[in-house]
Scaffold this active site. Structure first.
Site, PDB file in Angstrom:
ATOM      1  N   TYR A 165       0.841  -1.217   0.000  1.00 49.43           N
ATOM      2  CA  TYR A 165       0.000   0.000   0.000  1.00 49.43           C
ATOM      3  C   TYR A 165       0.869   1.257   0.000  1.00 49.43           C
ATOM      4  CZ  TYR A 165      -3.923   2.961   1.687  1.00 49.43           C
ATOM      5  OH  TYR A 165      -4.900   3.918   1.840  1.00 49.43           O
ATOM      6  N   LYS A 212       0.855   4.074  -2.911  1.00 53.96           N
ATOM      7  CA  LYS A 212       0.442   5.452  -2.596  1.00 53.96           C
ATOM      8  C   LYS A 212       1.583   6.445  -2.816  1.00 53.96           C
ATOM      9  CE  LYS A 212      -3.881   4.775  -1.398  1.00 53.96           C
ATOM     10  NZ  LYS A 212      -4.990   5.431  -2.134  1.00 53.96           N
TER      11      LYS A 212
HETATM   12  N1  CAA Z   1       1.710   1.477  13.665  1.00 51.41           N
HETATM   13  C1  CAA Z   1       2.664   1.101  14.550  1.00 51.41           C
HETATM   14  N2  CAA Z   1       2.848  -0.173  14.954  1.00 51.41           N
HETATM   15  C2  CAA Z   1       2.024  -1.100  14.441  1.00 51.41           C
HETATM   16  C3  CAA Z   1       1.016  -0.768  13.507  1.00 51.41           C
HETATM   17  C4  CAA Z   1       0.867   0.573  13.134  1.00 51.41           C
HETATM   18  N3  CAA Z   1      -0.108   0.981  12.248  1.00 51.41           N
HETATM   19  N4  CAA Z   1       0.373  -1.907  13.175  1.00 51.41           N
HETATM   20  C5  CAA Z   1       0.941  -2.890  13.878  1.00 51.41           C
HETATM   21  N5  CAA Z   1       1.917  -2.405  14.662  1.00 51.41           N
HETATM   22  C6  CAA Z   1       2.755  -3.175  15.610  1.00 51.41           C
HETATM   23  C7  CAA Z   1       1.896  -3.951  16.586  1.00 51.41           C
HETATM   24  O1  CAA Z   1       1.515  -3.141  17.689  1.00 51.41           O
HETATM   25  C8  CAA Z   1       2.845  -5.061  16.975  1.00 51.41           C
HETATM   26  O2  CAA Z   1       3.754  -4.542  17.932  1.00 51.41           O
HETATM   27  P1  CAA Z   1       4.218  -5.446  19.158  1.00 51.41           P
HETATM   28  O3  CAA Z   1       4.913  -6.617  18.530  1.00 51.41           O
HETATM   29  O4  CAA Z   1       5.094  -4.539  19.935  1.00 51.41           O
HETATM   30  O5  CAA Z   1       2.956  -5.839  19.867  1.00 51.41           O
HETATM   31  C9  CAA Z   1       3.623  -5.347  15.690  1.00 51.41           C
HETATM   32  O6  CAA Z   1       3.438  -4.166  14.866  1.00 51.41           O
HETATM   33  C10 CAA Z   1       3.123  -6.529  14.933  1.00 51.41           C
HETATM   34  O7  CAA Z   1       1.708  -6.360  14.754  1.00 51.41           O
HETATM   35  P2  CAA Z   1       0.708  -7.601  14.920  1.00 51.41           P
HETATM   36  O8  CAA Z   1       0.992  -8.361  16.189  1.00 51.41           O
HETATM   37  O9  CAA Z   1      -0.676  -7.065  14.712  1.00 51.41           O
HETATM   38  O10 CAA Z   1       1.178  -8.533  13.686  1.00 51.41           O
HETATM   39  P3  CAA Z   1       0.282  -9.406  12.754  1.00 51.41           P
HETATM   40  O11 CAA Z   1       1.220 -10.139  11.844  1.00 51.41           O
HETATM   41  O12 CAA Z   1      -0.730 -10.161  13.549  1.00 51.41           O
HETATM   42  O13 CAA Z   1      -0.573  -8.325  11.895  1.00 51.41           O
HETATM   43  C11 CAA Z   1      -0.893  -6.420  10.519  1.00 51.41           C
HETATM   44  C12 CAA Z   1       0.103  -7.442  11.064  1.00 51.41           C
HETATM   45  C13 CAA Z   1      -1.963  -7.126   9.676  1.00 51.41           C
HETATM   46  C14 CAA Z   1      -0.101  -5.487   9.627  1.00 51.41           C
HETATM   47  C15 CAA Z   1      -1.620  -5.678  11.663  1.00 51.41           C
HETATM   48  O14 CAA Z   1      -0.673  -5.277  12.644  1.00 51.41           O
HETATM   49  C16 CAA Z   1      -2.327  -4.442  11.180  1.00 51.41           C
HETATM   50  O15 CAA Z   1      -3.401  -4.536  10.605  1.00 51.41           O
HETATM   51  N6  CAA Z   1      -1.742  -3.255  11.418  1.00 51.41           N
HETATM   52  C17 CAA Z   1      -2.287  -1.988  10.971  1.00 51.41           C
HETATM   53  C18 CAA Z   1      -1.566  -1.543   9.747  1.00 51.41           C
HETATM   54  C19 CAA Z   1      -2.121  -0.196   9.349  1.00 51.41           C
HETATM   55  O16 CAA Z   1      -1.851   0.823   9.968  1.00 51.41           O
HETATM   56  N7  CAA Z   1      -2.950  -0.184   8.275  1.00 51.41           N
HETATM   57  C20 CAA Z   1      -3.601   1.008   7.837  1.00 51.41           C
HETATM   58  C21 CAA Z   1      -4.972   0.641   7.349  1.00 51.41           C
HETATM   59  S1  CAA Z   1      -5.979   2.093   7.047  1.00 51.41           S
HETATM   60  C22 CAA Z   1      -5.355   2.700   5.624  1.00 51.41           C
HETATM   61  O17 CAA Z   1      -4.533   2.134   4.957  1.00 51.41           O
HETATM   62  C23 CAA Z   1      -5.902   4.027   5.205  1.00 51.41           C
HETATM   63  C24 CAA Z   1      -4.837   5.025   5.104  1.00 51.41           C
HETATM   64  O18 CAA Z   1      -4.455   5.405   4.003  1.00 51.41           O
HETATM   65  C25 CAA Z   1      -4.273   5.597   6.335  1.00 51.41           C
END
Ligand code: CAA
Length: 241
Positions: A147, A151
């Site tokens: 992504y 972007k």
């Molecule tokens: N910012 C900072 N840290 C993040 C994060 C984020 N956005 N997302 C995940 N992390 C961290 C978690 O807190 C975790 O940290 P710890 O190990 O210290 O607990 C570490 O990364 C690993 O995360 P998960 O345990 O969740 O790992 P996973 O493999 O189960 O899942 C993932 C990975 C699917 C990427 C999930 O973490 C997730 O969905 N994260 C959000 C990602 C994100 O921000 N997406 C934006 C979507 S909205 C969008 O895209 C619109 C836009 O333009 C802004």
């Protein structure tokens, strides 16, 4: 005659707010959507804005869809490239399908949609192309290598095409939303939203779709005619450029 605006991904989320705001500003608006027929039907019933279904990752589908929109409403003056998807996963688990889906829908769609309207804008000496990029194209985001790459690519597309469009009165700009309260963001684990996202937004909240729509209406207007190749950032202060 009212100008014609076409918004991709225009029946839900940020796109729906953009379509509604452009209609309120006096444009004739058509909304494209990719899959959710029920949401599109409800959107048209609520707003009176016609919705057209096609896949923006397919060039041929875009050519055919745009021809249908132009036959019904007239040539497209304002194109809002908003449609986008996520396939969030850490890179070590990312598959080629995760990569291709996001690149094709969030980046190649800009070619697929803009190329078919470009010659008309050039010959009429007016056009507005507004691309919805993202904070995560500006700063990168773990879990979103696909992504973030798409972007960031959108921003390169905007800066290059703006240089070509200037001589024909066409402006090309990007809006970079931060985290907005839409289905896309609500799909993220609420604990991550709280701890990793909202905690880093100085304004202390997610944005609203209408706050992005206002930026698009501004860039579409005649008044914004000297603004091209720019990136308008709206992210609550989460990332300052
Ligand atoms: N910012 C900072 N840290 C993040 C994060 C984020 N956005 N997302 C995940 N992390 C961290 C978690 O807190 C975790 O940290 P710890 O190990 O210290 O607990 C570490 O990364 C690993 O995360 P998960 O345990 O969740 O790992 P996973 O493999 O189960 O899942 C993932 C990975 C699917 C990427 C999930 O973490 C997730 O969905 N994260 C959000 C990602 C994100 O921000 N997406 C934006 C979507 S909205 C969008 O895209 C619109 C836009 O333009 C802004």
């Amino acid at each position: 005659m009212a100008r014609v605006a076409l918004v991709t991904g225009g029946t839900r989320g940020i796109g729906a707010a953009i379509a509604v705001a452009l209609k309120a500003a006096g444009y004739t608006v058509a909304a494209n959507y990719g899959g959710n027929d029920e949401a599109a039907k409800a959107f048209t019933a609520a707003t009176g804005i016609a919705a057209y279904k096609w896949d923006v990752s397919s060039y041929d589908a875009c050519v055919a869809g745009i021809a249908q929109v132009e036959a019904a409403h007239g040539p497209v003056d304002v194109l809002v490239n908003n449609a986008g998807i996520t396939r969030d996963v850490m890179f070590h688990k990312m598959t080629k399908e995760h990569w291709d889906a996001v690149i094709n829908t969030n980046l190649s769609s800009l070619f697929n949609m803009t190329r078919p309207v470009w010659e008309g804008m050039r010959s009429r000496k007016f056009g507005r192309v507004i691309c919805i990029s993202s904070i995560n194209g500006q700063k990168g985001q773990m879990g979103q290598v696909n992504y973030s790459a798409a972007k960031a690519g959108d921003l390169g597309f905007v800066k290059a095409l703006a240089q070509e469009g200037g001589r024909s009165g066409i402006t090309v700009n990007a809006v970079c939303p931060g985290y907005i309260a839409t289905d896309m963001v609500k799909a993220v684990d609420p604990a991550i939203i709280e701890k990793n996202i909202v905690a880093h937004i100085p304004l202390g909240r997610l944005g609203e779709p209408e706050e992005i729509a206002r930026a698009v209406v501004f860039l579409a207007a005649d008044d914004a005619g000297f603004i091209t190749g720019s990136t308008l950032t709206a992210n609550g202060g989460q990332y300052m450029v």
